[in-house]
Design a protein around this motif. Structure first.
Motif, short mmCIF file in Angstrom:
data_model
loop_
_atom_site.label_atom_id
_atom_site.label_comp_id
_atom_site.label_asym_id
_atom_site.label_seq_id
_atom_site.Cartn_x
_atom_site.Cartn_y
_atom_site.Cartn_z
N PRO A 1 38.23 95.66 54.75
CA PRO A 1 37.25 96.44 54.46
C PRO A 1 37.98 97.58 53.50
O PRO A 1 37.24 98.45 53.18
CB PRO A 1 36.34 96.90 55.44
N ASP A 2 39.40 97.73 53.80
CA ASP A 2 40.13 98.66 53.01
C ASP A 2 39.64 100.02 53.71
O ASP A 2 39.30 101.24 52.76
CB ASP A 2 39.80 98.59 51.59
N SER A 3 39.14 100.23 54.89
CA SER A 3 38.89 101.34 55.58
C SER A 3 39.32 101.56 57.10
O SER A 3 39.51 100.21 57.84
CB SER A 3 37.64 101.61 55.47
N LEU A 4 39.65 102.63 57.38
CA LEU A 4 39.96 102.97 58.93
C LEU A 4 38.93 103.97 59.32
O LEU A 4 38.59 104.91 58.74
CB LEU A 4 41.61 103.42 58.78
N THR A 5 38.29 103.53 60.62
CA THR A 5 37.70 104.55 61.20
C THR A 5 38.49 105.88 61.93
O THR A 5 39.74 105.78 62.27
CB THR A 5 36.69 104.08 62.45
N ARG A 6 38.02 106.77 62.58
CA ARG A 6 38.38 108.02 62.94
C ARG A 6 39.26 107.24 64.32
O ARG A 6 40.58 107.64 64.61
CB ARG A 6 37.52 109.06 63.43
N GLY A 7 38.84 106.53 65.05
CA GLY A 7 39.31 105.90 66.34
C GLY A 7 40.39 105.08 66.06
O GLY A 7 41.48 105.02 66.75
N GLN A 8 40.30 104.48 64.77
CA GLN A 8 41.60 103.66 64.50
C GLN A 8 42.83 104.48 64.31
O GLN A 8 43.86 104.14 64.69
CB GLN A 8 41.36 102.46 63.28
N LEU A 9 42.51 105.47 63.55
CA LEU A 9 43.34 106.37 63.06
C LEU A 9 44.19 107.20 64.41
O LEU A 9 45.43 106.92 64.48
CB LEU A 9 42.87 107.58 62.14
N LEU A 10 43.26 107.39 65.33
CA LEU A 10 43.99 107.90 66.60
C LEU A 10 44.79 107.15 67.06
O LEU A 10 45.78 107.20 67.86
CB LEU A 10 42.85 108.74 67.25
N GLN A 11 44.06 105.55 67.14
CA GLN A 11 45.02 104.83 68.05
C GLN A 11 46.20 104.46 67.35
O GLN A 11 47.23 104.27 67.95
CB GLN A 11 44.14 103.52 68.06
N LEU A 12 46.41 104.58 65.99
CA LEU A 12 47.62 104.21 65.17
C LEU A 12 48.83 105.39 65.58
O LEU A 12 49.95 105.14 65.80
CB LEU A 12 47.46 104.54 63.62
N PHE A 13 48.21 106.43 65.95
CA PHE A 13 49.02 107.48 66.11
C PHE A 13 49.13 107.94 67.57
O PHE A 13 49.39 109.28 68.01
CB PHE A 13 48.72 108.84 65.45
#
Length: 158
Positions: free
Chosen positions: A22-34
């Motif tokens: 979907p070419d998007s990341l949620t706030r939760g996914q961003l936090l999980q990445l970092f």
């Protein structure tokens, strides 16, 4: 974006690669990445936004992560072309450019040569002064030794 180091470039490329279908990341996914480090995630998102590679949606406050981060077509194309790591590597391989025209460089060269000559002249004068002072010191030592000898001889005669 020349102020990024190699590690930061790799992190940005990883973030760009993390965008799914979907070419998007949620706030939760961003936090999980970092690893829930919001400060680092915010800095990386801001770097991507400055480059115009992503769009932020639902940003609650000025210094918080957006609710959703959307990858722009420019971002996808940028990643396919090698991303930040390739740009960083290309910048590292570029020779350092010296600013200025040939005339300015020649003027600077002449000024530096004049300064060098002035310093060499000053150094020569200082060396002459040192030698003169050393000579005076030796003469003074000789006079002191002669005075001691004369004093010794006078003490013996009296």
């Amino acid at each position: 974006m020349t102020d990024l180091n190699e590690y930061e470039c790799e992190m940005l490329d990883t973030l760009l690669a993390a965008f799914g279908v979907p070419d998007s990341l949620t706030r939760g996914q961003l936090l999980q990445l970092f690893d829930n480090d919001e400060a680092v995630a915010f800095a990386m998102v801001q770097a991507l936004a400055r480059e115009g590679l992503v769009a932020e949606k639902g940003k609650p406050a000025r210094y918080e992560l957006p609710e959703k981060l959307i990858l722009k077509p420019k971002g996808e194309k940028f990643l396919k072309e090698g991303g930040f790591a390739k740009r960083h590597q290309a910048l590292q391989q570029q020779p350092t450019q010296v600013g200025g025209t040939l005339a300015k460089l020649q003027q600077q060269n002449m000024r530096l040569q004049n300064e060098k000559l002035a310093h060499q002249s000053q150094l020569g004068d200082l060396n002459k002064t040192i030698k003169a002072l050393q000579t005076r010191q030796y003469i003074l030592f000789v006079f002191i030794i002669i005075a001691l000898i004369i004093g010794y001889c006078l003490a013996k005669w009296l």
